[in-house]
Write a protein that holds these residues in place. Structure first.
Motif, PDB file in Angstrom:
ATOM      1  N   ASN A  46      -1.424   7.798 -11.753  1.00 11.44           N
ATOM      2  CA  ASN A  46      -1.229   8.706 -10.622  1.00 11.44           C
ATOM      3  C   ASN A  46      -2.397   8.684  -9.645  1.00 11.44           C
ATOM      4  N   GLU A  47      -3.071   7.544  -9.565  1.00  9.02           N
ATOM      5  CA  GLU A  47      -4.127   7.338  -8.569  1.00  9.02           C
ATOM      6  C   GLU A  47      -3.498   6.662  -7.352  1.00  9.02           C
ATOM      7  N   PRO A  48      -3.909   7.052  -6.146  1.00  8.71           N
ATOM      8  CA  PRO A  48      -3.318   6.428  -4.959  1.00  8.71           C
ATOM      9  C   PRO A  48      -3.666   4.948  -4.856  1.00  8.71           C
ATOM     10  N   VAL A  49      -2.703   4.156  -4.403  1.00  9.30           N
ATOM     11  CA  VAL A  49      -2.930   2.726  -4.191  1.00  9.30           C
ATOM     12  C   VAL A  49      -3.884   2.529  -3.015  1.00  9.30           C
ATOM     13  N   ILE A  50      -3.775   3.407  -2.010  1.00  6.96           N
ATOM     14  CA  ILE A  50      -4.683   3.358  -0.861  1.00  6.96           C
ATOM     15  C   ILE A  50      -5.970   4.078  -1.246  1.00  6.96           C
ATOM     16  N   HIS A  51      -7.050   3.322  -1.379  1.00  7.58           N
ATOM     17  CA  HIS A  51      -8.348   3.931  -1.682  1.00  7.58           C
ATOM     18  C   HIS A  51      -8.986   4.496  -0.420  1.00  7.58           C
ATOM     19  N   ASP A  52      -8.850   3.773   0.686  1.00  5.46           N
ATOM     20  CA  ASP A  52      -9.377   4.256   1.955  1.00  5.46           C
ATOM     21  C   ASP A  52      -8.721   3.516   3.111  1.00  5.46           C
ATOM     22  N   LEU A  53      -8.641   4.199   4.223  1.00  3.82           N
ATOM     23  CA  LEU A  53      -8.150   3.651   5.495  1.00  3.82           C
ATOM     24  C   LEU A  53      -9.226   3.954   6.520  1.00  3.82           C
TER      25      LEU A  53
ATOM     26  N   TYR B  49       0.809  -1.220   0.000  1.00  9.44           N
ATOM     27  CA  TYR B  49       0.000   0.000   0.000  1.00  9.44           C
ATOM     28  C   TYR B  49       0.843   1.271   0.000  1.00  9.44           C
ATOM     29  N   ILE B  50       2.089   1.191   0.469  1.00 13.30           N
ATOM     30  CA  ILE B  50       2.990   2.337   0.441  1.00 13.30           C
ATOM     31  C   ILE B  50       4.294   1.913  -0.231  1.00 13.30           C
ATOM     32  N   LYS B  51       5.025   2.897  -0.752  1.00  8.63           N
ATOM     33  CA  LYS B  51       6.272   2.610  -1.456  1.00  8.63           C
ATOM     34  C   LYS B  51       7.368   2.205  -0.469  1.00  8.63           C
ATOM     35  N   ASN B  52       7.551   3.033   0.566  1.00 12.56           N
ATOM     36  CA  ASN B  52       8.599   2.758   1.544  1.00 12.56           C
ATOM     37  C   ASN B  52       8.377   3.631   2.769  1.00 12.56           C
ATOM     38  N   PHE B  53       9.200   3.445   3.792  1.00 16.01           N
ATOM     39  CA  PHE B  53       9.165   4.277   4.988  1.00 16.01           C
ATOM     40  C   PHE B  53      10.535   4.245   5.623  1.00 16.01           C
TER      41      PHE B  53
END
Length: 133
Positions: free
Chosen positions: A71-78, A45-49
């Motif tokens: 360029n759409e976020p991979v995380i649709h909702d949290l 869901y995220i590239k790195n941290f």
């Protein structure tokens, strides 16, 4: 002002950063937040941290957001499930599925913080922290 629910605050920062198409977002560090971010990374869901020190000398987690080719976020909702006023628990037999398996539920178990799928495989239940899709 101290946040009454720091996990919800972190999830909101990540959700807002994804909606605004930011490259990265910084959140204050805690052990639970670090475990949640590790799961977001392993689930894609995220590239790195990385854990860094800010100007004040406090430790922060810098989360690098991930976007698809449009360029759409991979995380649709949290969404936060348990709150300080209402804790939600689940046994391994009735662990919730998010969007029929396309999403992930993050669970705090006696063996540590893990995904709902891994908790079911280990046959442990626990507190439902949040769901991601």
């Amino acid at each position: 002002m101290a946040a009454s629910d720091p996990i919800a605050d972190m999830l909101t920062k990540v959700r807002n950063a994804a909606a605004a198409r930011h490259e990265k977002v910084d959140v204050p560090t805690s052990k639970l937040k670090l475990e949640i971010v590790k799961i977001l990374k392993t689930e894609g869901y995220i590239k790195n941290f990385k854990k860094v020190q800010n100007d004040d000398g406090h430790s922060i987690i810098r989360i690098f957001m991930k976007y698809d080719e449009k360029n759409e976020p991979v995380i649709h909702d949290l969404q936060k499930i348990s709150t300080p006023g209402r804790r939600v628990y689940s046994g391994y037999k009735d662990m919730p599925r998010v969007y029929n398996g396309y999403g992930t539920v993050i669970v705090s178990t006696s063996t540590g913080v893990t995904t709902g799928k891994k908790a079911s495989e280990k046959m442990v239940g626990g507190e439902l922290i949040c769901k991601v899709w």
